[in-house]
Motif scaffolding. Structure first.
Motif, PDB file in Angstrom:
ATOM      1  N   THR A  58     -33.245 107.698  48.483  1.00 18.29           N
ATOM      2  CA  THR A  58     -33.750 107.401  47.157  1.00 18.29           C
ATOM      3  C   THR A  58     -32.564 107.073  46.257  1.00 18.29           C
ATOM      4  N   ALA A  59     -32.858 106.560  45.074  1.00 17.33           N
ATOM      5  CA  ALA A  59     -31.788 106.255  44.129  1.00 17.33           C
ATOM      6  C   ALA A  59     -30.986 107.512  43.796  1.00 17.33           C
ATOM      7  N   ARG A  60     -31.662 108.643  43.639  1.00 14.58           N
ATOM      8  CA  ARG A  60     -30.971 109.889  43.341  1.00 14.58           C
ATOM      9  C   ARG A  60     -30.098 110.335  44.509  1.00 14.58           C
ATOM     10  N   GLY A  88     -31.625 101.267  38.291  1.00 14.22           N
ATOM     11  CA  GLY A  88     -30.850 101.691  39.453  1.00 14.22           C
ATOM     12  C   GLY A  88     -29.530 100.987  39.630  1.00 14.22           C
TER      13      GLY A  88
END
Length: 252
Positions: A58-60, A88
């Motif tokens: 994921t982006a995180r 993002g």
């Protein structure tokens, strides 16, 4: 610059990234190995960094636990900012912190010992002398001194200078700030917004564009990236990341 041993079997993209890192951080990488199908970058001290861990993130997750490929995946484009970054997009915020600690120092004591004073605008700051970072900041300072002499209004944008060497984590995370390694500088935080301290204004693109492009160009010319080009804007922030500028040039 000679190629790093072991790159012969890599893909074109992998070889480019290894070359970029070798140019930006000469003497750090000693070789490339393939281990259980994974490409591993090996430093002179024997530290090993997986180039691509094979995970779909994921982006995180890409921020919190990037591999070397993640770190170099997003393009930092120097020059004028044309539009707000897409969701993002924050080239340079994905950092393999342990790699930078190999370059600049593993703890506050090592970093402090590696720092030297640099006269930058209105004050003397501590900046990391390793890998040419302090020299690069001095060259930026010379460029900015000329700009301010010609246009004194720029003082309102740049002064005061804060936040070079400060060992700390990034607010709201467990990630080490690049100020901890003394390779980042903040200019006039009272004027230049940071996303955690300012609710995103509807005119954020105008706020980004309001920051003088000649100042950004002075930093970028010496290997610094600007946090104003991140979707999580940090308009005050400049960070010494020569690999991102080199990769942009190498792909054009």
């Amino acid at each position: 610059m000679p190629e790093i041993p072991g790159v012969e079997g890599l893909s074109q993209g992998q070889r480019l990234d290894v070359s970029v890192l070798n140019q930006a951080y000469p003497g750090i990488l000693a070789g490339v190995e393939v281990e259980d199908g994974q490409v591993v970058l090996v430093t002179g001290s024997g530290k090993r960094f997986v180039y691509d861990d094979g995970r779909t993130k994921t982006a995180r997750e890409a921020l919190d636990d990037p591999d070397m490929e993640d770190m170099l995946a997003q393009t930092y484009e120097p020059g004028p900012l044309r539009e707000d970054p897409p969701a993002g997009h924050h080239p340079g915020r994905r950092r393999v912190t342990a790699f930078f600690q190999e370059v600049y120092g593993h703890d506050a004591g090592e970093v402090s010992a590696a720092c030297r004073p640099v006269r930058f605008l209105d004050r003397t700051v501590l900046f990391n002398a390793k890998n040419g970072a302090a020299d690069a900041l001095e060259r930026v300072s010379a460029r900015l001194a000329g700009l301010v002499a010609r246009d004194p209004v720029l003082r309102q944008v740049l002064y005061p200078v804060v936040g070079t060497f400060c060992w700390r984590t990034i607010a709201g995370t467990k990630r080490l700030s690049m100020h901890s390694l003394a390779i980042a500088v903040d200019v006039n935080p009272g004027r230049n917004p940071y996303w955690r301290h300012h609710r995103r204004p509807s005119d954020m693109l105008a706020r980004r564009r309001d920051f003088p492009k000649e100042v950004v160009e002075a930093f970028e010319a010496e290997g610094f990236i600007w946090g104003g080009k991140w979707v999580e804007y940090d308009v005050m922030h400049f960070e010494y990341r020569p690999e991102l500028l080199i990769k942009f040039r190498e792909t054009r």
